[in-house]
Design an enzyme around this catalytic site. Structure first.
Site, short mmCIF file in Angstrom:
data_model
loop_
_atom_site.label_atom_id
_atom_site.label_comp_id
_atom_site.label_asym_id
_atom_site.label_seq_id
_atom_site.Cartn_x
_atom_site.Cartn_y
_atom_site.Cartn_z
N GLU A 42 4.70 15.54 67.69
CA GLU A 42 4.58 15.40 66.46
C GLU A 42 5.48 16.61 65.54
OE1 GLU A 42 1.03 15.10 63.11
OE2 GLU A 42 0.53 16.15 65.01
N LYS A 128 3.18 8.53 59.30
CA LYS A 128 1.65 8.86 59.37
C LYS A 128 0.82 8.23 58.23
CE LYS A 128 -1.21 12.75 61.34
NZ LYS A 128 -1.23 14.19 61.51
N CYS A 162 -0.86 11.92 66.37
CA CYS A 162 -2.05 12.92 66.26
C CYS A 162 -3.42 12.14 65.90
CB CYS A 162 -2.07 13.89 65.33
SG CYS A 162 -2.68 15.47 65.73
#
Length: 305
Positions: A42, A128, A162
């Site tokens: 990430e 995200k 994540c």
């Protein structure tokens, strides 16, 4: 198919240096380790500023915090842009696929993204959907228009960044797209992350490739002061990269205490074998009881007719 997950970090506020590091690591994974698919962590390009508070308290910001964001904004990448094209050139040359965590700059807003690249060049990105906690100071939210699953010809790649891995409806939407290789770029270095990665593999009956950053205090510029401490050897992000089979078996890792590259040979027939007794969006679903509506339309702030 051979998969590789890279555990490393790149220099902060140095976009050319970060790009060069990404290129070197992908090249090493492919030419040195025989990888067909490579996953980087990430925010590898652009950086994950763990331990910095940007001078934010409820109801106030500081000039120093605003200037730190200016530096962060300047080090992000644009998509499309020269960094993406350089990575695309590399995957074309190597004949591999790569999923690379990055921070995308789009006007005044930053997004945490996963870039998909392959022998055909740049293939798309995932933004995200929900930044976690203080990440919301820094990153905007993605929408349903950037949730691709990329067909490599032998397997289908998807990504959850994540803590998106904790979103059951997001996972269900991705399972419905037939993801075979679940890529999880992350900075979550907790031991409990391993349980999550094994659960996703077992629930989705897919291979899970989780690439985590590893970063110490001495990797940061001297003028930054992370909350965890100033000692050079202070670990800010402790890794934990792992590769898991569709039945939840750990094939490589977790990697701790430093940078490195994990590889594993994936028997893609294990996907069908694993779905014999469980397919969460197939024979084990109950559409008469449960249903999920997914809006994959783009949601721009301004629409011009």
């Amino acid at each position: 198919m051979t998969a590789a997950v890279v555990q490393a970090s790149a220099p902060l506020f140095d976009t050319p240096g970060a790009l060069a590091r990404a290129q070197d690591l992908i090249r090493e994974a492919v030419t040195g380790r025989g990888a067909d698919v490579v996953v980087l962590p990430e925010a590898f390009l652009g950086g994950y500023l763990k331990g910095l508070d940007f001078g934010i308290t409820v109801g106030s910001r500081t000039p120093a915090g605003r200037d730190l964001f200016r530096r962060y904004h300047a080090s992000a990448i644009e998509v499309p842009g020269p960094e993406v094209e350089a990575l695309a050139d590399l995957t074309r040359d190597l004949g591999c696929h790569a999923v690379v965590g990055a921070v995308e700059r789009r006007g005044g807003t930053l997004y945490c993204v996963a870039l998909f690249l392959g022998p055909g060049g740049y293939l798309g990105l995932h933004r995200k959907l929900m930044p976690t906690a203080a990440e919301r100071y820094l990153w905007g939210q993605g929408d349903g228009s950037t949730m691709p699953v990329v067909d490599t010809g032998t397997a289908r790649l998807g990504a959850a960044i994540c803590w998106e891995n904790y979103m059951p409806l997001f996972r269900t939407a991705m399972y419905a797209k037939g993801v075979d290789l679940w890529c999880a770029p992350t900075v979550d270095d907790r031991e409990v992350w391993q349980a999550t990665m094994r659960h996703v593999a077992l629930e989705g009956r897919c291979f899970v490739l989780s690439a985590a950053q590893y970063r110490r205090r001495d990797d940061l510029p001297a003028d930054l002061h992370p909350i965890p401490g100033e000692a050079p050897a202070t670990v800010l992000i402790g890794g934990g990269s792992v590769i898991v089979s569709p039945l939840g078996e750990v094939l490589a890792g977790p990697l701790r205490d430093g940078e490195g590259i994990l590889t594993a040979a994936l028997d893609l027939d294990d996907i069908a074998r694993s779905r014999f007794d469980f397919d969460s969006i197939g024979h084990y679903a109950r559409p008469d009881v449960f249903s999920l509506h997914v809006d994959e339309s783009a949601r721009p702030a301004v629409v011009r007719d």
